[in-house]
Design a protein around this motif. Structure first.
Motif, PDB file in Angstrom:
ATOM      1  N   GLY A 128     -25.655  22.196   8.515  1.00 12.35           N
ATOM      2  CA  GLY A 128     -27.088  22.349   8.692  1.00 12.35           C
ATOM      3  C   GLY A 128     -27.499  23.337   9.764  1.00 12.35           C
ATOM      4  N   MET A 129     -26.738  23.410  10.864  1.00 12.16           N
ATOM      5  CA  MET A 129     -27.159  24.279  11.964  1.00 12.16           C
ATOM      6  C   MET A 129     -27.014  25.764  11.644  1.00 12.16           C
ATOM      7  SD  MET A 129     -24.145  23.754  14.733  1.00 12.16           S
ATOM      8  CE  MET A 129     -22.947  22.636  14.088  1.00 12.16           C
ATOM      9  N   ILE A 130     -26.245  26.137  10.631  1.00 10.09           N
ATOM     10  CA  ILE A 130     -26.103  27.550  10.265  1.00 10.09           C
ATOM     11  C   ILE A 130     -26.569  27.826   8.839  1.00 10.09           C
ATOM     12  CG2 ILE A 130     -24.204  27.937  11.874  1.00 10.09           C
ATOM     13  CD1 ILE A 130     -22.367  27.991   9.331  1.00 10.09           C
ATOM     14  N   ARG A 131     -27.178  26.870   8.195  1.00  2.68           N
ATOM     15  CA  ARG A 131     -27.542  26.994   6.785  1.00  2.68           C
ATOM     16  C   ARG A 131     -28.695  27.960   6.532  1.00  2.68           C
ATOM     17  NH1 ARG A 131     -28.620  21.494   4.735  1.00  2.68           N
ATOM     18  NH2 ARG A 131     -26.375  21.373   4.994  1.00  2.68           N
ATOM     19  N   ALA A 132     -29.680  28.030   7.415  1.00  3.80           N
ATOM     20  CA  ALA A 132     -30.930  28.763   7.156  1.00  3.80           C
ATOM     21  C   ALA A 132     -30.732  30.193   6.644  1.00  3.80           C
ATOM     22  CB  ALA A 132     -31.817  28.748   8.399  1.00  3.80           C
ATOM     23  N   PRO A 133     -29.873  31.011   7.239  1.00  5.32           N
ATOM     24  CA  PRO A 133     -29.758  32.390   6.742  1.00  5.32           C
ATOM     25  C   PRO A 133     -29.133  32.498   5.356  1.00  5.32           C
ATOM     26  CG  PRO A 133     -28.722  32.162   8.904  1.00  5.32           C
ATOM     27  CD  PRO A 133     -29.102  30.799   8.445  1.00  5.32           C
ATOM     28  N   PHE A 134     -28.461  31.452   4.922  1.00  4.81           N
ATOM     29  CA  PHE A 134     -27.752  31.513   3.649  1.00  4.81           C
ATOM     30  C   PHE A 134     -28.571  30.970   2.484  1.00  4.81           C
ATOM     31  CE2 PHE A 134     -24.662  31.441   7.074  1.00  4.81           C
ATOM     32  CZ  PHE A 134     -23.995  32.629   6.809  1.00  4.81           C
ATOM     33  N   GLU A 135     -29.787  30.495   2.781  1.00  6.41           N
ATOM     34  CA  GLU A 135     -30.697  30.087   1.714  1.00  6.41           C
ATOM     35  C   GLU A 135     -31.128  31.346   0.950  1.00  6.41           C
ATOM     36  OE1 GLU A 135     -31.590  26.968   1.007  1.00  6.41           O
ATOM     37  OE2 GLU A 135     -30.762  25.958   2.766  1.00  6.41           O
ATOM     38  N   GLU A 136     -31.426  31.176  -0.329  1.00  8.01           N
ATOM     39  CA  GLU A 136     -31.888  32.315  -1.125  1.00  8.01           C
ATOM     40  C   GLU A 136     -33.145  32.912  -0.514  1.00  8.01           C
ATOM     41  OE1 GLU A 136     -30.817  34.216  -3.785  1.00  8.01           O
ATOM     42  OE2 GLU A 136     -28.981  33.102  -3.354  1.00  8.01           O
ATOM     43  N   LYS A 137     -33.181  34.223  -0.470  1.00  6.82           N
ATOM     44  CA  LYS A 137     -34.332  34.998   0.014  1.00  6.82           C
ATOM     45  C   LYS A 137     -34.639  34.785   1.493  1.00  6.82           C
ATOM     46  CE  LYS A 137     -36.151  35.238  -4.470  1.00  6.82           C
ATOM     47  NZ  LYS A 137     -36.608  35.851  -5.471  1.00  6.82           N
TER      48      LYS A 137
END
Length: 171
Positions: A128-137
């Motif tokens: 969860g702590m590094i997930r944000a940049p890997f979300e689509e768009k």
């Protein structure tokens, strides 16, 4: 001693900004204001001539204009566009080119890594702590690139060079 403490706080906050940007894809305004604000007491206690401090202010003003333009064209996020001039206060003309060069390389590398990972696995599989940049768009956490540029260029900054020499003498 005080300049070393202020410089250490500046470097620690740059690392915090990078981590915050990875986690939330934002760099808070208070953080950018603190980075810039720490320059004031650092300049006051540094003993560096006013002409050199003026050069740092001019480079930061130029960085602000360029970063604002990149923000206006939706190339940078607002936090990135504010962090770059705050950092340029500390870097100044001597370290500016190295900072921008390494920042650009690190930003490209971050973008490539993000694109590569997005193709390999779903974002939900990442912590969860590094997930944000890997979300689509999602955008690229450019705070990481800015922090990389800071650490690469810091030895050329008159405000940070002494701190780094003190750290290296502990080895």
């Amino acid at each position: 001693m005080i300049l070393s403490i202020l410089g250490g706080a500046f470097l620690a906050l740059c690392v915090f900004a990078a981590m915050h940007d990875v986690n939330r894809l934002t760099i808070p305004n208070w953080l950018n204001l603190t980075l810039a604000g720490l320059f004031i007491p650092a300049a006051a206690v540094s003993g560096i001539p006013l002409e050199i401090i003026g050069g740092h202010l001019m480079v930061a003003a130029l960085a602000f204009l360029i970063a604002f333009g990149l923000f206006a064209f939706n190339i940078f996020g607002g936090g990135d566009a504010k962090m770059i001039p705050a950092v340029m206060l500390w870097m100044g003309p001597n370290a500016g080119f190295t900072f921008v060069f390494v920042m650009a390389l690190a930003g490209g590398a971050c973008a490539l890594v993000i694109l590569f990972v997005r193709r390999l696995m779903p974002a939900a599989a990442l912590p969860g702590m590094i997930r944000a940049p890997f979300e689509e768009k999602a955008g690229v956490p450019y705070g990481v690139a800015i922090a990389a540029g800071v650490f690469a260029a810091a030895p050329a900054s008159p405000f940070l060079a002494n701190l780094l020499s003190q750290i290296s003498s502990f080895n």
